[in-house]
Design a protein around this motif. Structure first.
Motif, short mmCIF file in Angstrom:
data_model
loop_
_atom_site.label_atom_id
_atom_site.label_comp_id
_atom_site.label_asym_id
_atom_site.label_seq_id
_atom_site.Cartn_x
_atom_site.Cartn_y
_atom_site.Cartn_z
N MET A 134 6.61 0.12 -4.43
CA MET A 134 5.24 0.92 -4.58
C MET A 134 5.27 1.77 -3.84
O MET A 134 5.37 1.76 -2.43
N ILE A 135 4.83 3.13 -4.00
CA ILE A 135 4.64 3.98 -3.21
C ILE A 135 3.05 4.55 -3.28
O ILE A 135 2.52 4.87 -4.46
N SER A 136 2.49 4.78 -2.19
CA SER A 136 0.97 5.27 -2.22
C SER A 136 0.81 6.75 -2.40
O SER A 136 1.89 7.42 -2.33
N TYR A 137 -0.49 7.15 -2.35
CA TYR A 137 -0.51 8.47 -2.53
C TYR A 137 -0.11 9.40 -1.51
O TYR A 137 -0.10 10.63 -1.30
N GLU A 138 0.11 8.51 -0.25
CA GLU A 138 0.73 9.35 1.01
C GLU A 138 1.86 9.60 0.97
O GLU A 138 2.38 9.92 1.98
N GLY A 139 2.68 8.71 0.12
CA GLY A 139 4.28 8.72 0.01
C GLY A 139 4.94 7.70 0.95
O GLY A 139 6.00 7.84 0.79
N LYS A 140 4.05 6.74 0.98
CA LYS A 140 4.47 5.50 2.03
C LYS A 140 4.58 4.21 1.01
O LYS A 140 4.27 4.25 0.22
N ASN A 141 5.87 3.80 1.50
CA ASN A 141 6.20 2.46 0.72
C ASN A 141 5.11 1.42 1.08
O ASN A 141 4.98 0.95 2.35
N PRO B 164 -4.34 4.32 -6.34
CA PRO B 164 -3.64 4.68 -7.23
C PRO B 164 -2.15 4.49 -6.62
O PRO B 164 -1.84 4.84 -5.36
N VAL B 165 -1.01 4.09 -7.17
CA VAL B 165 0.21 3.77 -6.82
C VAL B 165 1.34 4.06 -7.73
O VAL B 165 1.23 3.78 -8.98
N GLU B 166 2.50 4.66 -7.07
CA GLU B 166 3.64 4.97 -8.03
C GLU B 166 4.33 3.66 -7.90
O GLU B 166 4.46 3.05 -6.98
N ILE B 167 4.91 3.22 -9.26
CA ILE B 167 5.55 2.02 -9.16
C ILE B 167 6.93 2.13 -9.65
O ILE B 167 7.04 2.98 -10.78
N LEU B 168 8.06 1.45 -9.19
CA LEU B 168 9.24 1.65 -9.73
C LEU B 168 9.79 0.23 -10.31
O LEU B 168 9.22 -0.78 -9.64
N GLY B 169 10.37 0.15 -11.53
CA GLY B 169 11.03 -1.18 -12.01
C GLY B 169 10.64 -1.17 -13.30
O GLY B 169 11.10 -2.48 -14.20
N ILE C 159 -4.98 0.76 -10.10
CA ILE C 159 -5.48 -0.65 -10.20
C ILE C 159 -7.01 -0.65 -10.41
O ILE C 159 -7.72 -0.18 -9.77
N GLY C 160 -7.22 -1.67 -11.29
CA GLY C 160 -8.82 -1.59 -11.81
C GLY C 160 -9.38 -3.22 -11.09
O GLY C 160 -10.41 -3.28 -10.92
N ASN C 161 -8.51 -3.97 -11.19
CA ASN C 161 -8.78 -5.57 -10.66
C ASN C 161 -7.75 -6.42 -10.06
O ASN C 161 -6.54 -5.96 -10.60
N GLY C 162 -7.88 -7.19 -9.27
CA GLY C 162 -6.93 -7.99 -8.79
C GLY C 162 -5.91 -7.15 -7.57
O GLY C 162 -6.22 -6.15 -7.24
N LYS C 163 -4.87 -7.92 -7.36
CA LYS C 163 -4.03 -7.48 -6.08
C LYS C 163 -2.58 -7.31 -6.72
O LYS C 163 -2.03 -8.47 -7.28
#
Length: 230
Positions: A72-79, A88-93, A49-53
């Motif tokens: 959305m999954i964080s770098y710690e593996g949490k939803n 940095p986030v992993e996104i599904l969809g 993410i570079g800007n915004g929410k």
């Protein structure tokens, strides 16, 4: 972990000099840093993410695809339910996989996302047609080499890009490597059919063919090479 402290110091110095700032509100925008196809989850991309929410449920466009944030999954593996700048986030969809480096942008709704992607695809198609029409005298008179058509399928986008770079650097007097497809995910029947039609070899990097593709490749005598080291 050697010199990570120096790397961090330089990043912080650059951000100070460039006076980098980001808003923690409004529509999110960012960039894809990695993509893959997960067996159970489908297309998965890691977004910085570079800007915004960014919020769960947001509609977005990314490269030439679109989708809705289902998880959305964080770098710690949490939803998580939201992501802010520098995260940095992993996104599904996603409806299909996006290329590393593609711009990510949140849209107002589903219709806006679809319209924007259709416009981008039309624009890209027109540019490709114009590019193909442009020929030079040099192109017409240069010595023609034999071409080795190659199809690459890999587990993640980064590997695919590295393979393309490595293959494109290979120089030979008589044969030129031509990559006709580079994608992520398992080798499927479409890949085998394309290899047959274009007389190409299939390269699987950390991926295998599905049952139907394996059977078709044996019937059509298509050469599939498997690697896990570039």
């Amino acid at each position: 972990k050697i010199n990570l402290d120096k790397l961090k110091e330089n990043i912080l110095l650059q951000s100070e000099i460039l006076d980098l700032k980001a808003s923690f509100s409004g529509k999110a925008r960012g960039v894809v840093i990695e993509s893959k196809i997960d067996k159970g989850k489908g297309p998965v991309s890691t977004i910085l993410i570079g800007n915004g929410k960014l919020k769960r449920g947001d509609y977005f466009i990314c490269g030439d695809t679109w989708g809705k944030i289902r998880a959305m999954i964080s770098y710690e593996g949490k939803n998580i339910d939201q992501a802010l700048p520098s995260m940095p986030v992993e996104i599904l969809g996603m409806n299909s996989s996006a290329f590393a480096g593609a711009e990510f942008l949140v849209m107002d709704d589903e219709n806006a996302a679809k319209e924007m992607v259709e416009y981008k695809r039309d624009h890209l198609a027109k540019n490709n047609i114009l590019a193909k029409d442009k020929t030079t005298l040099f192109d017409n008179i240069k010595e023609k080499k034999d071409e080795l058509n190659i199809i690459i399928k890999s587990d993640v986008q980064g590997s695919s890009e590295a393979l393309k770079m490595a293959i494109n650097k290979i120089e030979h007097n008589e044969v030129e490597a031509k990559i006709i497809l580079s994608d992520i995910g398992m080798i499927n029947e479409t890949d085998v059919s394309l290899a047959k039609a274009s007389n190409a070899i299939l390269i699987g990097f950390n991926v295998k063919p599905n049952r139907e593709a394996k059977k078709l490749a044996e019937e059509q005598k298509i050469d599939i090479k498997y690697f896990n080291i570039i």
